[in-house]
Design an enzyme around this catalytic site. Structure first.
Site, PDB file in Angstrom:
ATOM      1  N   SER A 184      -7.168  73.225  32.519  1.00 56.36           N
ATOM      2  CA  SER A 184      -6.162  74.335  32.590  1.00 56.36           C
ATOM      3  C   SER A 184      -6.526  75.568  31.797  1.00 56.36           C
ATOM      4  O   SER A 184      -7.744  75.866  32.303  1.00 56.36           O
ATOM      5  CB  SER A 184      -4.605  73.813  32.307  1.00 56.36           C
ATOM      6  N   HIS A 211      -5.771  74.338  37.097  1.00 56.25           N
ATOM      7  CA  HIS A 211      -4.634  75.417  37.312  1.00 56.25           C
ATOM      8  C   HIS A 211      -5.547  76.734  37.409  1.00 56.25           C
ATOM      9  O   HIS A 211      -5.651  77.364  36.512  1.00 56.25           O
ATOM     10  CB  HIS A 211      -3.741  75.340  35.942  1.00 56.25           C
ATOM     11  N   ASP A 308       0.757  68.304  31.892  1.00 54.18           N
ATOM     12  CA  ASP A 308       0.409  67.952  33.113  1.00 54.18           C
ATOM     13  C   ASP A 308      -0.601  67.104  32.963  1.00 54.18           C
ATOM     14  O   ASP A 308      -1.894  67.164  32.451  1.00 54.18           O
ATOM     15  CB  ASP A 308       0.053  69.060  33.883  1.00 54.18           C
TER      16      ASP A 308
END
Length: 368
Positions: A184, A211, A308
Site C-alpha cells: 500500500s 492499493h 489489510d
C-alpha cells in the site's frame, strides 16, 4: 531506486504537532490549508513555499515531517523536484494530491515511483465548490494519512518495542508454487525496486495487490514491465495464470485465484464491496491463494498503512505456506507488514534491499 542517506546536519524532533510543508500557491493548496488543516491541534503548517525549488531550501533549514504537493503545478516545479527533496531529507514523507485527469495520473505515478509515500485523489473542481464535500470525502482520509506518515517519519532510525518483540516462525517452505505480494503506502517504489533486482529465472507466477485507484494500476504494470525484465499485466477475469508472469490487481476489483475442474489456476475479479476499506484488498487475494495453492504459497507483505492482509496471511500460514514482511525501518509505514510480523505469522522480516535475494533463494531452491 535506493533513497540517498539522510542529511546528518540536524536532529529531527519527535515531539509536538506533525509539521507540514505545503508546496504551491494554487487554489487547491489554499483550500487544503484553510478548509482541511486549520483547527487540527495535532497538525501544523510550518512552511508554504510557492514552488519545488523553494521547497528544497525550506526543507534544508526547517524540521518537516510531511510534505504535501499539488501536481497541478508546472512539472518542473512539482514531481521533478522530488529527487532534490529527498537529497535534502531522505526520510521526509511526501503526499501527492490532485484530481484524476490523465496527465495528473501520469505525473502522480512518476512521483510515487520516485519515492512519494501516498497519493490522495481530490474531488473535481465543481464538487469542491461545496465545502461539505471536502469534509466528507477528503478531510478524514487526508488527516489520517498525514498523522500516520508523520508518526512513521518520527520513528525512522529508532528501534521500536514492537519491532524488537517480533518472534519468527520456523520456515516451512522449500520451493513455492506461487509468490503473492501485498502493498500500500510506499508500495509502488518498493515493488519497482524489487523487480529491478529480481532475476527472471524465477518461474513461479507473482500476484500483487497494491492499493491504488483504477487509473493507476495500468500505469504501474507498464512501469514494472518497462523498468525491469519482468512482464507485468493487470489480471483479467478468467485468465489462466502462467509461470514467470506478474499479475497486478486492477484498481476497483479484488483479484482472487480459483482452481478449475482440470486443476488450472484462474484469476477471478471480484466486484464486491471494499474489504478493510480497500478495493482492491490484499485479504481476498491471500485467502483465495491459500485455498488454491495450499502449502505452496510464499506471501510477502510490503509497506502500507492499516492491517489489510492479516487475515489472508493467517490463512496462508494455516494452509502450510510461508509469510515474510518488510521491516519497519525500510517501510514508509509499518502498518500492514507490522501487523503480520507482530501477529506471529512471519518466517522472516527483512529490509527491502534483502527481499529480492530472499525471493530468489526461496523460488529457486538456491542455498546462497
Amino acid at each position: 531506486m535506493v533513497k540517498p542517506p539522510s542529511s546528518p546536519s540536524r536532529q529531527h524532533s519527535a515531539s509536538g504537532p506533525i509539521r507540514i510543508m505545503l508546496i504551491g500557491d494554487s487554489a487547491i493548496i489554499g483550500e487544503l490549508k484553510s478548509g482541511v488543516l486549520d483547527g487540527q491541534d495535532e497538525l501544523a503548517v510550518v512552511a508554504n513555499p510557492f514552488n519545488g525549488n523553494a521547497a528544497v531550501g525550506r526543507l534544508k533549514c526547517n524540521d518537516i515531517d510531511v510534505v504535501i504537493m499539488d501536481i497541478g503545478m508546472k512539472e518542473a516545479e512539482g514531481v521533478d523536484t522530488l529527487p532534490a527533496l529527498f537529497r535534502a531529507d531522505a526520510e521526509v514523507k511526501v503526499i501527492i494530491v490532485s484530481t484524476l485527469s490523465f496527465s495528473n495520473v501520469k505525473a502522480a505515478m512518476k512521483g510515487l515511483l520516485e519515492g512519494a509515500a501516498e497519493f490522495v485523489a481530490l474531488p473535481s473542481p465543481s464538487r469542491r465548490l461545496n465545502k461539505a464535500r471536502i469534509g466528507g470525502e477528503l478531510r478524514g482520509d487526508l488527516i489520517a494519512t498525514i498523522k500516520s506518515l508523520g508518526l512513521a517519519r518520527r520513528k525512522t532510525g529508532r528501534e521500536t518495542k514492537a519491532a524488537a518483540a517480533v518472534v519468527l516462525r520456523r520456515h516451512t517452505i522449500t520451493r513455492p508454487d506461487v509468490i503473492a505480494i501485498g502493498s500500500s503506502t510506499g508500495g509502488p517504489k518498493a515493488l519497482l525496486d524489487i523487480f529491478k533486482r529480481l532475476p527472471t529465472n524465477i518461474k513461479q507466477p507473482v500476484l500483487i495487490t497494491q492499493h491504488l485507484p483504477a487509473a493507476f494500476t495500468v500505469t504501474l504494470a507498464a512501469s514494472i514491465t518497462r523498468e525491469s525484465r519482468w512482464k507485468c499485466v493487470e489480471g483479467k477475469d478468467g485468465e489462466e495464470i502462467q509461470k514467470g508472469t506478474v499479475y497486478l490487481a486492477p484498481g476497483g476489483f479484488h483479484m482472487e485465484v480459483v482452481s478449475s475442474a482440470g486443476g488450472k489456476k484462474l484469476i477471478r475479479l471480484n466486484n464486491g464491496p471494499p474489504v478493510n476499506f480497500c478495493k482492491p484488498s490484499v485479504d481476498p487475494m491471500f485467502l483465495s491463494i491459500a485455498k488454491a495453492y495450499g502449502p505452496g504459497v510464499l506471501a510477502l507483505m510490503l509497506t502500507g498503512m492499516g492491517r489489510d492482509g492479516f487475515d489472508g496471511g493467517k490463512a496462508v500460514v494455516n494452509a502450510g505456506g510461508t509469510v515474510i514482511a518488510q521491516d519497519e525501518d525500510s517501510s514508509i509505514v509499518w502498518g500492514m507488514p507490522g501487523a503480520v510480523a507482530m501477529g506471529g505469522l512471519c518466517s522472516a522480516v527483512l529490509p527491502l534491499k534483502d527481499i529480492p535475494s530472499y525471493l530468489r533463494k526461496a523460488a529457486t531452491g538456491a542455498k546462497a
